[in-house]
Design a protein around this motif. Structure first.
Motif, short mmCIF file in Angstrom:
data_model
loop_
_atom_site.label_atom_id
_atom_site.label_comp_id
_atom_site.label_asym_id
_atom_site.label_seq_id
_atom_site.Cartn_x
_atom_site.Cartn_y
_atom_site.Cartn_z
N GLU A 43 -0.03 -38.08 -26.97
CA GLU A 43 -0.84 -39.68 -26.34
C GLU A 43 -1.87 -39.77 -24.98
OE1 GLU A 43 -0.60 -42.25 -28.06
OE2 GLU A 43 -1.70 -44.17 -26.84
N ILE A 44 -1.89 -39.28 -24.26
CA ILE A 44 -2.88 -38.64 -22.88
C ILE A 44 -3.80 -38.15 -24.42
CG2 ILE A 44 -3.93 -37.23 -21.48
CD1 ILE A 44 -1.02 -36.96 -20.39
N PHE A 45 -4.00 -36.85 -24.93
CA PHE A 45 -4.63 -36.15 -25.66
C PHE A 45 -5.74 -37.94 -26.40
CE2 PHE A 45 -2.82 -32.66 -24.11
CZ PHE A 45 -3.55 -31.52 -24.30
N ARG A 46 -4.86 -38.36 -26.47
CA ARG A 46 -5.24 -39.71 -28.17
C ARG A 46 -6.15 -40.19 -27.21
NH1 ARG A 46 -0.07 -41.08 -30.30
NH2 ARG A 46 0.24 -39.35 -31.77
N ARG A 50 -9.27 -35.86 -25.59
CA ARG A 50 -9.69 -34.82 -25.23
C ARG A 50 -9.16 -33.79 -26.36
NH1 ARG A 50 -8.43 -33.15 -19.95
NH2 ARG A 50 -7.52 -31.49 -19.34
N PRO A 51 -9.91 -32.30 -26.37
CA PRO A 51 -9.16 -31.97 -27.12
C PRO A 51 -7.77 -30.89 -26.73
CG PRO A 51 -11.27 -30.87 -25.70
CD PRO A 51 -11.48 -32.39 -25.55
N ILE A 99 8.78 -26.85 -20.02
CA ILE A 99 7.39 -27.09 -20.60
C ILE A 99 7.29 -27.07 -21.49
CG2 ILE A 99 5.15 -27.32 -19.34
CD1 ILE A 99 6.52 -28.52 -17.49
N PRO A 100 6.61 -28.50 -22.36
CA PRO A 100 6.32 -28.28 -23.09
C PRO A 100 5.31 -27.50 -24.32
CG PRO A 100 6.77 -30.90 -23.56
CD PRO A 100 7.06 -29.43 -21.97
N ASP A 101 4.36 -26.86 -25.19
CA ASP A 101 3.44 -26.40 -24.75
C ASP A 101 2.35 -27.02 -25.06
OD1 ASP A 101 4.98 -23.67 -25.14
OD2 ASP A 101 5.13 -23.79 -27.76
N ILE A 102 2.24 -28.40 -25.97
CA ILE A 102 1.56 -29.88 -25.52
C ILE A 102 0.37 -29.65 -23.78
CG2 ILE A 102 3.15 -31.08 -25.86
CD1 ILE A 102 0.18 -32.88 -26.97
N VAL A 103 1.48 -29.39 -23.50
CA VAL A 103 0.67 -29.51 -22.06
C VAL A 103 0.36 -28.17 -21.75
CG1 VAL A 103 1.95 -29.70 -19.35
CG2 VAL A 103 2.73 -30.67 -21.11
N ASN A 137 -10.73 -40.06 -17.54
CA ASN A 137 -11.83 -40.88 -17.55
C ASN A 137 -11.86 -39.69 -19.08
OD1 ASN A 137 -11.80 -37.51 -16.05
ND2 ASN A 137 -12.95 -37.75 -17.31
N PRO A 138 -12.07 -40.70 -19.77
CA PRO A 138 -12.86 -39.13 -21.23
C PRO A 138 -13.70 -38.39 -21.35
CG PRO A 138 -14.28 -42.28 -21.76
CD PRO A 138 -13.20 -41.87 -19.78
N PHE A 139 -13.54 -37.72 -22.39
CA PHE A 139 -13.32 -36.40 -22.43
C PHE A 139 -14.81 -36.46 -21.41
CE2 PHE A 139 -14.37 -32.17 -23.68
CZ PHE A 139 -13.59 -30.78 -22.86
N GLY A 140 -15.12 -35.30 -20.41
CA GLY A 140 -16.53 -35.04 -20.88
C GLY A 140 -17.53 -35.57 -19.75
N TYR A 141 -16.72 -36.69 -18.89
CA TYR A 141 -17.53 -37.67 -18.51
C TYR A 141 -16.80 -38.00 -17.13
CZ TYR A 141 -19.27 -42.26 -17.04
OH TYR A 141 -19.64 -43.61 -16.36
N VAL A 142 -17.93 -38.79 -16.14
CA VAL A 142 -17.48 -38.43 -14.38
C VAL A 142 -15.97 -38.99 -14.28
CG1 VAL A 142 -17.82 -39.20 -12.83
CG2 VAL A 142 -19.89 -39.16 -14.37
#
Ligand code: TXA
Ligand code: MG
Length: 319
Positions: A43-46, A50-51, A99-103, A137-142
């Motif tokens: 859910e964090i990636f969503r 974040r790629p 620790i799951p691989d997704i992390v 923050n959204p990926f790539g932003y400040v």
């Protein structure tokens, strides 16, 4: 919009339920989830868009807890941890399978940090799992340094922001790891190189592998506001720019000829710590103004100036 408050029990219950909570740290705000729950981490990636190749840092509150998910703690890591944790330093360890691989985006190492913020330490103490948390923050932003920043960017997508005030350091953590017998810095950040080298001797810096980065936060373009950023020699070249549509971020003093309302001075007294604290806020301030281009200067290449300049260059790389 998200609810904003200081209710640790509410934060704990949401996290136990697999939900996301923004948490304050001394560096920047993090977007936290239970690091042992792959669905919650996903859910964090969503939410950040974040790629999947960009791994997350696991936050916890004691070295004993780290031993549960690191396979081994090298001697130099012990020394660093004892001196600098809680603090703005992230250490890479070979991970245990808990620790799951997704992390870790499938990497063999997990990034770990004990953050120095009382509210978040109290929260971490109350739970029996580490918190995976990238900057909120959204990926790539400040990165966000205030609860309001998180709410502006992600408020629609998360239920709760734990409000711990303005971040004391204001730059992300320094990332360190060990390869063979070398100590390697993968990201310059809130813990200065001098502090690390004074303690454990010389380190190697490896922060610009942008083709297949081991630390993807190191992609060349990152930390960028929506307004293009250009690094110039402020003292000499500011007059080439339109005074009404140009924003200025300077280290110590306003430049003449541009309205002061369109300028942000990072530290009048020339204090690099204060400049670091103000940097991300400065980059965000201009979003609300009729500014089309941001011009800025590099700061002295010492102490936190190295990490500040790194962020400025990455903000400018997408212009
Ligand atoms: O100060 C900070 O570090 C903040 C606060 C919230 O703790 N967190 C943060 O997270 O800046 P994030 O996700 O924005 O940046 C973490 C970076 C990743 O982009 C990646 O470069 C690196 O840490 N990283 C994480 N796990 C890694 C791993 N297993 N191997 C190499 N690099 C890793
Ligand atoms: Mg980040």
């Amino acid at each position: 919009m998200a609810q904003i408050g200081q209710d640790i029990i509410k934060a704990k219950e949401l996290l136990e339920d697999g939900k996301l909570v923004a948490i304050p740290t001394e560096t920047v705000y993090g977007l936290a989830a239970n690091a042992l729950n792959p669905e919650a981490a996903l859910e964090i990636f969503r939410v950040k868009q974040r790629p999947a190749f960009d791994p997350l840092i696991a936050h916890t509150d004691s070295l004993e807890k780290v031993e549960k998910f690191a396979r081994e703690i090298p001697e130099k890591a012990q020394i660093l941890a004892k001196h600098f944790w809680p603090g703005p330093l992230t250490i890479l360890f070979d991970k245990q399978s808990i620790i799951p691989d997704i992390v870790t985006s499938g990497l063999d190492r997990v990034a770990v940090r004990i953050p120095s913020h009382q509210l978040t330490l109290d929260l971490l103490k109350s739970i029996d799992f580490p918190l995976a948390a990238p900057s909120a923050n959204p990926f790539g932003y400040v990165s966000p340094t205030e609860a309001k920043h998180v709410n502006d960017n992600l408020g629609e997508k998360i239920p709760y922001i734990l409000d711990g005030g303005s971040c004391e350091i204001g730059l992300e953590s320094t990332i360190v790891g060990f390869e063979n017998d070398e100590t390697i810095i993968y990201r310059l950040g809130g813990m200065s190189l001098d502090q690390i080298q004074d303690l454990i001797g010389d380190v190697k810096i490896n922060i610009n592998k942008s083709s297949n980065p081991k630390a993807p936060g190191m992609l060349k373009s990152h930390y960028a506001p929506s307004i293009p950023v250009r690094i110039i020699n402020l003292k000499e070249d500011y007059s080439l720019y339109d005074p009404n549509s140009t924003g200025v971020i300077s280290f110590k003093e306003f430049v003449p000829g541009i309205p002061e309302d369109n300028q942000f001075v990072l530290s009048e007294s020339g204090d690099l710590g204060e400049a670091a604290r103000n940097l991300f806020k400065a980059l965000r301030t201009f979003e609300e103004k009729p500014i089309k281009l941001l011009i800025t200067e590099l700061l002295p290449e010492k102490g936190l100036g190295l990490a500040i300049n790194d962020r400025l260059k990455r903000a400018a790389a997408s212009a």
